[in-house]
Design a protein around this motif. Structure first.
Motif, PDB file in Angstrom:
ATOM      1  N   GLU A   4     -59.550 -89.767-120.494  1.00  0.00           N
ATOM      2  CA  GLU A   4     -58.352 -90.466-120.967  1.00  0.00           C
ATOM      3  C   GLU A   4     -58.638 -91.229-122.262  1.00  0.00           C
ATOM      4  O   GLU A   4     -57.845 -91.192-123.214  1.00  0.00           O
ATOM      5  CB  GLU A   4     -57.836 -91.425-119.902  1.00  0.00           C
ATOM      6  CG  GLU A   4     -56.568 -92.163-120.322  1.00  0.00           C
ATOM      7  CD  GLU A   4     -56.082 -93.152-119.267  1.00  0.00           C
ATOM      8  OE1 GLU A   4     -55.143 -93.900-119.584  1.00  0.00           O
ATOM      9  OE2 GLU A   4     -56.633 -93.171-118.151  1.00  0.00           O
ATOM     10  N   ASN A   8     -57.066 -90.525-126.005  1.00  0.00           N
ATOM     11  CA  ASN A   8     -56.447 -91.585-126.805  1.00  0.00           C
ATOM     12  C   ASN A   8     -57.049 -91.649-128.204  1.00  0.00           C
ATOM     13  O   ASN A   8     -56.322 -91.770-129.190  1.00  0.00           O
ATOM     14  CB  ASN A   8     -56.587 -92.940-126.104  1.00  0.00           C
ATOM     15  CG  ASN A   8     -55.737 -93.052-124.858  1.00  0.00           C
ATOM     16  OD1 ASN A   8     -54.766 -92.319-124.679  1.00  0.00           O
ATOM     17  ND2 ASN A   8     -56.108 -93.946-123.973  1.00  0.00           N
ATOM     18  N   SER A  11     -55.957 -88.595-130.209  1.00  0.00           N
ATOM     19  CA  SER A  11     -54.536 -88.724-130.511  1.00  0.00           C
ATOM     20  C   SER A  11     -54.300 -89.689-131.672  1.00  0.00           C
ATOM     21  O   SER A  11     -53.438 -89.457-132.521  1.00  0.00           O
ATOM     22  CB  SER A  11     -53.775 -89.186-129.265  1.00  0.00           C
ATOM     23  OG  SER A  11     -52.398 -89.245-129.519  1.00  0.00           O
ATOM     24  N   LYS A  18     -50.336 -87.783-127.012  1.00  0.00           N
ATOM     25  CA  LYS A  18     -51.398 -87.822-126.003  1.00  0.00           C
ATOM     26  C   LYS A  18     -51.297 -86.622-125.064  1.00  0.00           C
ATOM     27  O   LYS A  18     -52.309 -86.056-124.664  1.00  0.00           O
ATOM     28  CB  LYS A  18     -51.339 -89.126-125.214  1.00  0.00           C
ATOM     29  CG  LYS A  18     -51.769 -90.334-126.027  1.00  0.00           C
ATOM     30  CD  LYS A  18     -51.677 -91.606-125.217  1.00  0.00           C
ATOM     31  CE  LYS A  18     -51.980 -92.807-126.096  1.00  0.00           C
ATOM     32  NZ  LYS A  18     -51.842 -94.068-125.366  1.00  0.00           N
ATOM     33  N   THR A  21     -52.586 -83.586-126.937  1.00  0.00           N
ATOM     34  CA  THR A  21     -54.027 -83.727-127.093  1.00  0.00           C
ATOM     35  C   THR A  21     -54.748 -83.416-125.790  1.00  0.00           C
ATOM     36  O   THR A  21     -55.771 -82.731-125.795  1.00  0.00           O
ATOM     37  CB  THR A  21     -54.380 -85.143-127.582  1.00  0.00           C
ATOM     38  OG1 THR A  21     -53.692 -85.404-128.809  1.00  0.00           O
ATOM     39  CG2 THR A  21     -55.862 -85.308-127.803  1.00  0.00           C
ATOM     40  N   ASP A  22     -54.209 -83.888-124.671  1.00  0.00           N
ATOM     41  CA  ASP A  22     -54.804 -83.615-123.366  1.00  0.00           C
ATOM     42  C   ASP A  22     -54.823 -82.116-123.084  1.00  0.00           C
ATOM     43  O   ASP A  22     -55.829 -81.582-122.608  1.00  0.00           O
ATOM     44  CB  ASP A  22     -54.047 -84.358-122.267  1.00  0.00           C
ATOM     45  CG  ASP A  22     -54.675 -84.161-120.900  1.00  0.00           C
ATOM     46  OD1 ASP A  22     -55.877 -84.474-120.752  1.00  0.00           O
ATOM     47  OD2 ASP A  22     -53.970 -83.694-119.980  1.00  0.00           O
TER      48      ASP A  22
END
Length: 96
Positions: A4, A8, A11, A18, A21-22
């Motif tokens: 996570e 962040n 991103s 986000k 990006t994930d």
């Protein structure tokens, strides 16, 4: 840093959300794992190389009984850092 936190950071440095990006990070990691599992190398110039390495069959010991046991041959994932990555971690300024 966990996933996570990495999402962040990435991103913040890109124009992706986000959530996007994930998805990209997850797809990247999955692709690297699948490629290495198929016996191929993944090289990211400056960062490093992911590959499978063969371990030979060997003899070990059971720590509780001291009895010898046979540890079978296997393939394990391995990472070799690239020159720029090594220099960054060592605090050296990479050559331009």
């Amino acid at each position: 840093m966990n996933k996570e936190q990495l999402v962040n950071k990435i991103s913040e440095k890109t124009t992706h959300t986000k959530k996007e990006t994930d998805k990209i990070l997850t797809a990247t990691v999955q692709t690297i794992m699948e490629t290495v599992a198929e016996g191929e190398k993944v090289t990211l110039v400056g960062f490093g190389t992911f590959e499978g390495r063969d371990r030979k069959e060997r003899t070990g010991r059971n720590p509780q009984t001291g009895a010898e046991i046979l540890i079978p041959a296997t393939t394990v994932p391995a990472f070799s850092p690239g020159k720029l990555f090594k220099e960054k971690v060592a605090g050296k300024t990479p050559e331009a």
